[in-house]
Scaffold this motif. Structure first.
Motif, mmCIF file in Angstrom:
data_model
loop_
_atom_site.group_PDB
_atom_site.id
_atom_site.type_symbol
_atom_site.label_atom_id
_atom_site.label_comp_id
_atom_site.label_asym_id
_atom_site.label_seq_id
_atom_site.Cartn_x
_atom_site.Cartn_y
_atom_site.Cartn_z
ATOM 1 N N UNK A 203 0.839 -1.210 0.000
ATOM 2 C CA UNK A 203 0.000 0.000 0.000
ATOM 3 C C UNK A 203 0.868 1.252 0.000
ATOM 4 N N UNK A 204 1.868 1.278 0.880
ATOM 5 C CA UNK A 204 2.742 2.454 0.956
ATOM 6 C C UNK A 204 3.467 2.674 -0.366
ATOM 7 N N UNK A 205 3.927 1.608 -0.986
ATOM 8 C CA UNK A 205 4.625 1.737 -2.278
ATOM 9 C C UNK A 205 3.675 2.231 -3.367
ATOM 10 N N UNK A 206 2.435 1.749 -3.332
ATOM 11 C CA UNK A 206 1.487 2.125 -4.389
ATOM 12 C C UNK A 206 1.229 3.628 -4.418
ATOM 13 N N UNK A 207 1.355 4.290 -3.267
ATOM 14 C CA UNK A 207 1.092 5.722 -3.198
ATOM 15 C C UNK A 207 2.118 6.537 -3.979
ATOM 16 N N UNK A 208 3.230 5.915 -4.335
ATOM 17 C CA UNK A 208 4.318 6.629 -5.003
ATOM 18 C C UNK A 208 4.226 6.540 -6.522
ATOM 19 N N UNK A 209 3.101 6.040 -7.039
ATOM 20 C CA UNK A 209 2.930 5.896 -8.487
ATOM 21 C C UNK A 209 1.687 6.643 -8.946
ATOM 22 N N UNK A 210 1.656 6.968 -10.194
ATOM 23 C CA UNK A 210 0.541 7.729 -10.759
ATOM 24 C C UNK A 210 -0.684 6.820 -10.888
ATOM 25 N N UNK A 211 -1.880 7.399 -10.944
ATOM 26 C CA UNK A 211 -3.101 6.584 -10.949
ATOM 27 C C UNK A 211 -3.168 5.541 -12.057
ATOM 28 N N UNK A 212 -2.552 5.804 -13.217
ATOM 29 C CA UNK A 212 -2.651 4.862 -14.336
ATOM 30 C C UNK A 212 -1.427 3.948 -14.463
ATOM 31 N N UNK A 213 -0.488 4.013 -13.518
ATOM 32 C CA UNK A 213 0.623 3.066 -13.516
ATOM 33 C C UNK A 213 0.068 1.667 -13.278
ATOM 34 N N UNK A 214 0.549 0.692 -14.051
ATOM 35 C CA UNK A 214 0.123 -0.690 -13.858
ATOM 36 C C UNK A 214 1.050 -1.334 -12.834
ATOM 37 N N UNK A 215 0.465 -1.948 -11.812
ATOM 38 C CA UNK A 215 1.225 -2.551 -10.719
ATOM 39 C C UNK A 215 0.918 -4.040 -10.630
ATOM 40 N N UNK A 216 1.955 -4.829 -10.394
ATOM 41 C CA UNK A 216 1.810 -6.273 -10.201
ATOM 42 C C UNK A 216 2.283 -6.618 -8.799
ATOM 43 N N UNK A 217 1.420 -7.281 -8.019
ATOM 44 C CA UNK A 217 1.770 -7.803 -6.700
ATOM 45 C C UNK A 217 1.928 -9.310 -6.861
ATOM 46 N N UNK A 218 3.124 -9.837 -6.618
ATOM 47 C CA UNK A 218 3.372 -11.227 -6.963
ATOM 48 C C UNK A 218 4.247 -11.905 -5.906
ATOM 49 N N UNK A 219 3.975 -13.180 -5.633
ATOM 50 C CA UNK A 219 4.840 -13.960 -4.748
ATOM 51 C C UNK A 219 6.243 -14.025 -5.334
#
Length: 542
Positions: free
Chosen positions: A330-346
């Motif tokens: 969550x904290x990391x996600x705040x550092x990206x723009x709204x349309x940045x694609x993010x992958x959370x992966x094991x």
């Protein structure tokens, strides 16, 4: 002493005897004044008393009957009727008072932060669909976010949020400001779940910053919790990802004291952002342990702070690392723009074969919402037939929820993808589920994940991707038969395939298949040797 005259005695002796009306008495003919009462007189007196009592009782009964009849005519109930009616009621009234109190507590939580002051409230429960309170200031009622029709000021608030976001993106990328921004966004947009920092008294923020590397707010990113692994796992994950052509950020959480070769390797990667995290951990028995493991419960150190920028202790009780990782994400996600694609992966059991975002549909650039992709496991084993998944749902939410979800396909919590504007509220809900359930069983995060998605707590566009039909191929359930026999592993080309025989971009849980796991061990060993040779040659040339 009074003496009678002889004449009186003579007259008395001459009088006729008194009849006893059938009762015999030894002194009936010679009773004297001041002597015993005649038996017939006593009988008359007794019968009279009984008749009086009977008449009094009849009068009381008739009076009571007339009174009750009069009350019924006037629409009033007797005390007995009122008591019977009261006892016939269920606990509905008490339950409604409890509901009202619970919903008002939600308002109090906002008012303690200086919000929603003086809003009107209901004083009694009017039904599940009737808001107890409505606060246009934050776009919320006790029932959830307000619609545009319910909150005409919402558009203006969103425009204010956009202005703040542009200003902060242009001026700073620090975790402190990003956390504050995320908190404002959550309140203004009316997210279903609050930011993780809201449990801190008077509000809080994230203080932790990268140990090395820098976030680039305008790129895509891959997040992974990579605590305590060997160089082989790091090289396998990072190298396979880079070979696909991915040039976004790779954000990793690692041990605060990593192996020297691991730290050296990660330092050599310009697009890797590393957080070295300290923990205070406990065994399930409650005894302290110096080694954070998947079996321990931990508090994160140096992560949270108050609004003045002063560090505060982790506000949550010790919990599994697999649960805490969502706070990092969550904290990391705040550092990206709204349309940045993010992958959370094991991290441990993932290997990349193609660019992770190849063919992934994104939302319109002008859209305020985003797309969230969640990846199913194979549907042959639904939640109710999976021993572990059933336990996680049961412990967190109880039998009733498990019964509602038992026929649903398991959705893997170790692989989620989406635009930042959709990932952020999802992560807030993941953290809130622990706050609500306090489930500390290893794996409860997957129970949270399935509950959130099937209960539709996420307001963005959620795409459920069947196993073997999208970017992430979750292989765990298929372990009963070799993947090569199912046509999912090409042993000659050493690639994992989707059901349509196309290459799977992301292979997850590769160690569940014996043939694939052996091939991966060989491949990772080769990659480690190649990196070491390259590194040695570079050192020799200096």
């Amino acid at each position: 002493m009074i003496r009678r005259s002889s004449k009186q005695d003579a007259a008395r002796s001459a009088a006729p005897p008194v009849r006893s009306s059938g009762f015999s008495s030894s002194n009936s003919g010679n009773s004297k004044r001041g002597g015993k009462i005649n038996a017939s007189h006593a009988l008359y007196f007794l019968v009279g008393c009984v008749l009086c009592c009977v008449m009094l009782l009849i009068g009381i009964i008739l009076h009571k009957a007339n009174t009750q009849a009069g009350r019924r005519m006037n629409g009033r109930r007797t005390s007995e009727e009122a008591t019977a009616a009261m006892l016939s009621h269920s606990s509905k009234f008490v339950d409604e008072e409890k509901k009202l109190k619970r919903e008002l507590k939600k308002l109090v939580a906002y008012q303690e932060k200086g919000q929603c002051l003086s809003v009107p409230v209901l004083t009694r429960w009017m039904g599940d669909e009737k808001p107890v309170w409505t606060c246009a200031e934050i776009g919320m009622s006790n029932l959830g976010p307000l619609s545009k029709d319910q909150n005409p000021d919402g558009k203006q608030q969103q425009q204010q949020r956009k202005a703040v976001q542009v200003k902060e993106d242009g001026s700073t990328k620090s975790a402190v400001n990003a956390s504050s921004q995320g908190r404002r966004e959550a309140l203004l947009l009316g997210d279903t779940c609050p930011p993780p920092t809201d449990v801190i008294e008077n509000g809080g923020q994230v203080l932790m910053k990268p140990s090395f590397g820098a976030h680039r707010s305008n790129v895509d990113a891959v997040f992974a919790f990579a605590q305590g692994y060997s160089l082989k796992q790091y090289i396998g994950f990072v190298e396979s990802l880079e070979k696909t052509g991915f040039d976004g950020d790779i954000v990793l959480s690692i041990s605060s004291s990593p192996e020297k070769d691991v730290e050296e390797y990660l330092h050599s990667k310009s697009n890797v952002v590393v957080y070295s995290v300290d923990w205070k951990c406990y065994k399930k028995s409650g005894d302290p342990t110096d080694e954070p493991t998947a079996e321990s419960d931990c508090n994160i150190l140096g992560f949270y702070g108050n609004m003045d920028g002063q560090p505060v202790d982790d506000p949550r009780s010790p919990r599994p690392l697999a649960t805490v990782r969502f706070e990092l994400y969550w904290a990391w996600s705040l550092l990206y723009s709204p349309k940045s694609m993010l992958l959370l992966i094991d991290f441990r059991d993932t290997y990349f074969q193609l660019h992770p975002f190849t063919g992934i549909e994104r939302s319109s650039p002008n859209s305020e919402s985003g797309v969230l992709y969640v990846f199913e496991e194979n549907s042959i084993v639904p939640i109710g037939k999976s021993e572990y998944n059933a336990q996680w749902i049961r412990q967190a939410y109880g039998e009733k929820v498990l019964d509602a979800l038992k026929d649903k396909t398991v959705i893997c919590s170790g692989s989620t993808m989406g635009e930042q504007v959709a990932i952020r509220p999802y992560l807030q809900c993941m953290v809130q589920q622990f706050d609500t359930t306090k489930c500390k069983r290893k794996g409860c995060d997957q129970g949270f994940h399935n509950y959130i998605l099937y209960q539709q707590l996420i307001k963005n566009n959620v795409v459920f991707v069947p196993q073997g039909h999208g970017a992430v191929n979750n292989l765990s359930v298929l372990r009963t038969q070799l993947l090569s026999e199912q046509g999912l592993f090409d042993k000659e080309k050493q690639v994992v395939l989707n059901w349509d025989k196309k290459v799977s971009p992301i292979v997850h849980q590769y160690d569940r298949d014996a043939e694939l796991n052996a091939a991966m061990r060989q491949k990772l060993s080769t990659m480690v040797n190649e990196w070491k040779d390259k590194n040695n040659k570079a050192a020799a040339s200096i």
